[in-house]
Scaffold this motif. Structure first.
Motif, PDB file in Angstrom:
ATOM      1  N   MET A  88      39.297  49.522  43.387  1.00  0.00           N
ATOM      2  CA  MET A  88      38.486  48.756  42.452  1.00  0.00           C
ATOM      3  C   MET A  88      37.277  48.129  43.144  1.00  0.00           C
ATOM      4  SD  MET A  88      39.667  45.582  40.052  1.00  0.00           S
ATOM      5  CE  MET A  88      40.193  44.635  41.483  1.00  0.00           C
ATOM      6  N   ILE A  89      37.473  47.572  44.331  1.00  0.00           N
ATOM      7  CA  ILE A  89      36.378  46.940  45.064  1.00  0.00           C
ATOM      8  C   ILE A  89      35.324  47.972  45.431  1.00  0.00           C
ATOM      9  CG2 ILE A  89      35.758  45.750  47.201  1.00  0.00           C
ATOM     10  CD1 ILE A  89      37.199  43.967  45.194  1.00  0.00           C
ATOM     11  N   LEU A  90      35.762  49.136  45.915  1.00  0.00           N
ATOM     12  CA  LEU A  90      34.820  50.193  46.293  1.00  0.00           C
ATOM     13  C   LEU A  90      34.055  50.706  45.077  1.00  0.00           C
ATOM     14  CD1 LEU A  90      33.707  51.995  48.519  1.00  0.00           C
ATOM     15  CD2 LEU A  90      35.584  53.583  48.094  1.00  0.00           C
ATOM     16  N   LEU A  91      34.764  50.920  43.961  1.00  0.00           N
ATOM     17  CA  LEU A  91      34.106  51.376  42.738  1.00  0.00           C
ATOM     18  C   LEU A  91      33.060  50.366  42.264  1.00  0.00           C
ATOM     19  CD1 LEU A  91      36.840  52.954  40.419  1.00  0.00           C
ATOM     20  CD2 LEU A  91      34.722  54.024  41.202  1.00  0.00           C
ATOM     21  N   ILE A 114      30.128  48.646  31.181  1.00  0.00           N
ATOM     22  CA  ILE A 114      31.108  48.592  32.269  1.00  0.00           C
ATOM     23  C   ILE A 114      31.767  47.213  32.337  1.00  0.00           C
ATOM     24  CG2 ILE A 114      31.391  48.768  34.782  1.00  0.00           C
ATOM     25  CD1 ILE A 114      29.075  50.802  34.734  1.00  0.00           C
ATOM     26  N   PHE A 115      31.032  46.169  31.946  1.00  0.00           N
ATOM     27  CA  PHE A 115      31.606  44.820  31.979  1.00  0.00           C
ATOM     28  C   PHE A 115      32.505  44.554  30.771  1.00  0.00           C
ATOM     29  CE2 PHE A 115      31.280  40.271  30.848  1.00  0.00           C
ATOM     30  CZ  PHE A 115      31.855  39.726  31.987  1.00  0.00           C
ATOM     31  N   LEU A 116      32.269  45.265  29.671  1.00  0.00           N
ATOM     32  CA  LEU A 116      32.965  44.994  28.410  1.00  0.00           C
ATOM     33  C   LEU A 116      34.495  45.011  28.516  1.00  0.00           C
ATOM     34  CD1 LEU A 116      31.983  44.278  25.587  1.00  0.00           C
ATOM     35  CD2 LEU A 116      32.173  46.689  24.972  1.00  0.00           C
ATOM     36  N   PRO A 117      35.114  45.925  29.277  1.00  0.00           N
ATOM     37  CA  PRO A 117      36.582  45.944  29.329  1.00  0.00           C
ATOM     38  C   PRO A 117      37.220  44.630  29.760  1.00  0.00           C
ATOM     39  CG  PRO A 117      35.718  47.970  30.243  1.00  0.00           C
ATOM     40  CD  PRO A 117      34.541  47.093  29.977  1.00  0.00           C
ATOM     41  N   CYS A 118      36.550  43.877  30.636  1.00  0.00           N
ATOM     42  CA  CYS A 118      37.194  42.659  31.151  1.00  0.00           C
ATOM     43  C   CYS A 118      37.183  41.508  30.145  1.00  0.00           C
ATOM     44  CB  CYS A 118      36.566  42.223  32.473  1.00  0.00           C
ATOM     45  SG  CYS A 118      34.942  41.506  32.337  1.00  0.00           S
ATOM     46  N   VAL A 119      36.458  41.658  29.029  1.00  0.00           N
ATOM     47  CA  VAL A 119      36.509  40.637  27.982  1.00  0.00           C
ATOM     48  C   VAL A 119      37.326  41.128  26.785  1.00  0.00           C
ATOM     49  CG1 VAL A 119      34.331  39.571  28.656  1.00  0.00           C
ATOM     50  CG2 VAL A 119      34.306  41.403  26.984  1.00  0.00           C
ATOM     51  N   THR A 120      37.925  42.309  26.946  1.00  0.00           N
ATOM     52  CA  THR A 120      38.770  42.857  25.887  1.00  0.00           C
ATOM     53  C   THR A 120      40.143  42.207  25.943  1.00  0.00           C
ATOM     54  OG1 THR A 120      37.630  44.979  26.142  1.00  0.00           O
ATOM     55  CG2 THR A 120      39.681  44.997  24.900  1.00  0.00           C
ATOM     56  N   THR A 171      42.390  49.081  36.965  1.00  0.00           N
ATOM     57  CA  THR A 171      41.076  49.441  37.511  1.00  0.00           C
ATOM     58  C   THR A 171      40.026  49.491  36.405  1.00  0.00           C
ATOM     59  OG1 THR A 171      42.174  50.747  39.228  1.00  0.00           O
ATOM     60  CG2 THR A 171      39.827  51.145  38.884  1.00  0.00           C
ATOM     61  N   TRP A 172      40.389  50.095  35.262  1.00  0.00           N
ATOM     62  CA  TRP A 172      39.463  50.176  34.133  1.00  0.00           C
ATOM     63  C   TRP A 172      39.046  48.785  33.668  1.00  0.00           C
ATOM     64  CZ3 TRP A 172      40.014  48.419  29.057  1.00  0.00           C
ATOM     65  CH2 TRP A 172      39.041  48.863  28.147  1.00  0.00           C
ATOM     66  N   ARG A 173      39.998  47.880  33.638  1.00  0.00           N
ATOM     67  CA  ARG A 173      39.706  46.555  33.085  1.00  0.00           C
ATOM     68  C   ARG A 173      38.869  45.683  34.026  1.00  0.00           C
ATOM     69  NH1 ARG A 173      40.911  42.898  29.256  1.00  0.00           N
ATOM     70  NH2 ARG A 173      40.984  40.714  29.880  1.00  0.00           N
ATOM     71  N   TRP A 174      39.170  45.676  35.328  1.00  0.00           N
ATOM     72  CA  TRP A 174      38.614  44.656  36.216  1.00  0.00           C
ATOM     73  C   TRP A 174      37.473  45.126  37.107  1.00  0.00           C
ATOM     74  CZ3 TRP A 174      39.533  40.145  34.565  1.00  0.00           C
ATOM     75  CH2 TRP A 174      40.748  39.838  33.944  1.00  0.00           C
ATOM     76  N   PHE A 222      35.208  37.092  48.589  1.00  0.00           N
ATOM     77  CA  PHE A 222      35.582  36.322  47.405  1.00  0.00           C
ATOM     78  C   PHE A 222      36.282  37.191  46.364  1.00  0.00           C
ATOM     79  CE2 PHE A 222      34.276  35.177  43.058  1.00  0.00           C
ATOM     80  CZ  PHE A 222      34.931  33.958  42.924  1.00  0.00           C
ATOM     81  N   THR A 223      35.692  38.356  46.053  1.00  0.00           N
ATOM     82  CA  THR A 223      36.283  39.230  45.036  1.00  0.00           C
ATOM     83  C   THR A 223      37.602  39.833  45.507  1.00  0.00           C
ATOM     84  OG1 THR A 223      34.893  41.055  45.855  1.00  0.00           O
ATOM     85  CG2 THR A 223      34.086  39.820  43.954  1.00  0.00           C
TER      86      THR A 223
END
Length: 297
Positions: A88-91, A114-120, A171-174, A222-223
């Motif tokens: 996930m970090i590399l992607l 790409i950001f939308l999944p994390c607010v789903t 991975t898809w979400r975050w 941090f991430t």
């Protein structure tokens, strides 16, 4: 100089006003964060449910050593952490570097998508993934039409494929969440550094390795710590997609805590002991990551 120092000193009235704003927050943090933590630690040395708790010493922690389900949950959680977090970090790093290109069109659209999944909603997207990756679902249908597989994959009922499905879902979400941090960091890097690298004949990969990664190191640290904490607390995906199955093949520590409290005969003390395993793991791994980050400076 003395007059300037006196001017910088906060007046007693202003000081009191400041404390009036700070004290309510401190009280709330103590009440809703530190008190529950201490109470949970005390509960971990007890056994029973509800108000019928009795002191058990370290019996709950001894039980952890012989609990096969706990060992399975611990193994699964660490497996998700070791495999999913680096991917996930590399992607996120690669995608943010691509979306930071000034020549790229529709950047706003791609960033939002790409950001939308994390607010789903966690539950909603878990149900969608469960439907997509069902035996007769959309993913198997596409793979079979492309002749990539001869028969449907048992994404949910096969132990190995179920773990892969959980990793794909997380991975898809975050990934988009971490991408936002890297994008903001990239926009703080002076363009002249990349221009100098272009003059020296550096390629895209060389610039990524020698400029982007070192400049983003604090954000990467941090991430990584954030992602580690989130993965160690993983619950929603395994609960809603696989229910921890098949045969506890995807169960995590957080889901096991839920099972102890609500699925099995409730045992508050043992659930608290298991939860403190997560606390210790988070503290230890965060400390190691911070030390490694400082060492490489």
């Amino acid at each position: 100089m003395a007059d300037m120092s006196r001017k910088r000193e906060m007046s007693p009235r202003l000081n009191r006003t400041g404390w009036c704003f700070v004290i309510p927050s401190v009280i709330l943090i103590i009440l809703f964060v530190f008190y529950p933590m201490v109470q949970a630690l005390i509960t971990s040395f007890q056994t029973g449910a509800g108000n019928n708790l009795t002191f058990a010493g370290i019996a709950n922690y001894k039980r952890l050593l012989t609990d096969t389900t706990f060992r399975k949950a611990l193994f699964n959680t660490l497996l998700y952490l070791i495999i999913q977090v680096p991917i996930m970090i590399l992607l996120a790093l690669v995608i943010s570097s691509m979306l930071n290109n000034k020549k790229l069109k529709f950047k706003g659209f791609f960033r939002t998508a790409i950001f939308l999944p994390c607010v789903t909603s966690l539950v909603a997207y878990s149900i969608v993934f469960k439907s997509l990756f069902a035996t007769d679902g959309f993913v198997n249908s596409i793979l079979m039409k492309l002749n990539l597989i001869a028969e449907p994959i048992s994404w949910i009922t096969d132990p190995v494929w179920a773990k892969i499905l959980i990793i794909l879902a997380i991975t898809w979400r975050w990934t988009g969440y971490n991408m936002v941090f890297y994008l903001s960091g990239l926009q703080g890097i002076d363009d002249s550094i990349y221009e100098a690298a272009d003059i020296d004949g550096a390629g895209a990969f060389e610039k990524f390795k020698s400029i982007t990664l070192p400049m983003l190191k604090p954000i990467i640290l941090f991430t990584t710590i954030n992602s580690t904490i989130g993965t160690l607390q993983l619950f929603d995906e395994t609960m809603n997609i696989t229910q921890g199955g098949p045969a506890n093949a995807t169960i995590t520590i957080s889901q096991y805590i839920y099972n102890i409290l609500f699925k099995y005969s409730p045992d508050f003390g043992y659930a608290a002991a298991v939860s403190y395993v997560i606390v210790v793991m988070i503290v230890v791994l965060s400390f190691i990551q911070m030390k490694v980050g400082d060492k490489n400076d």
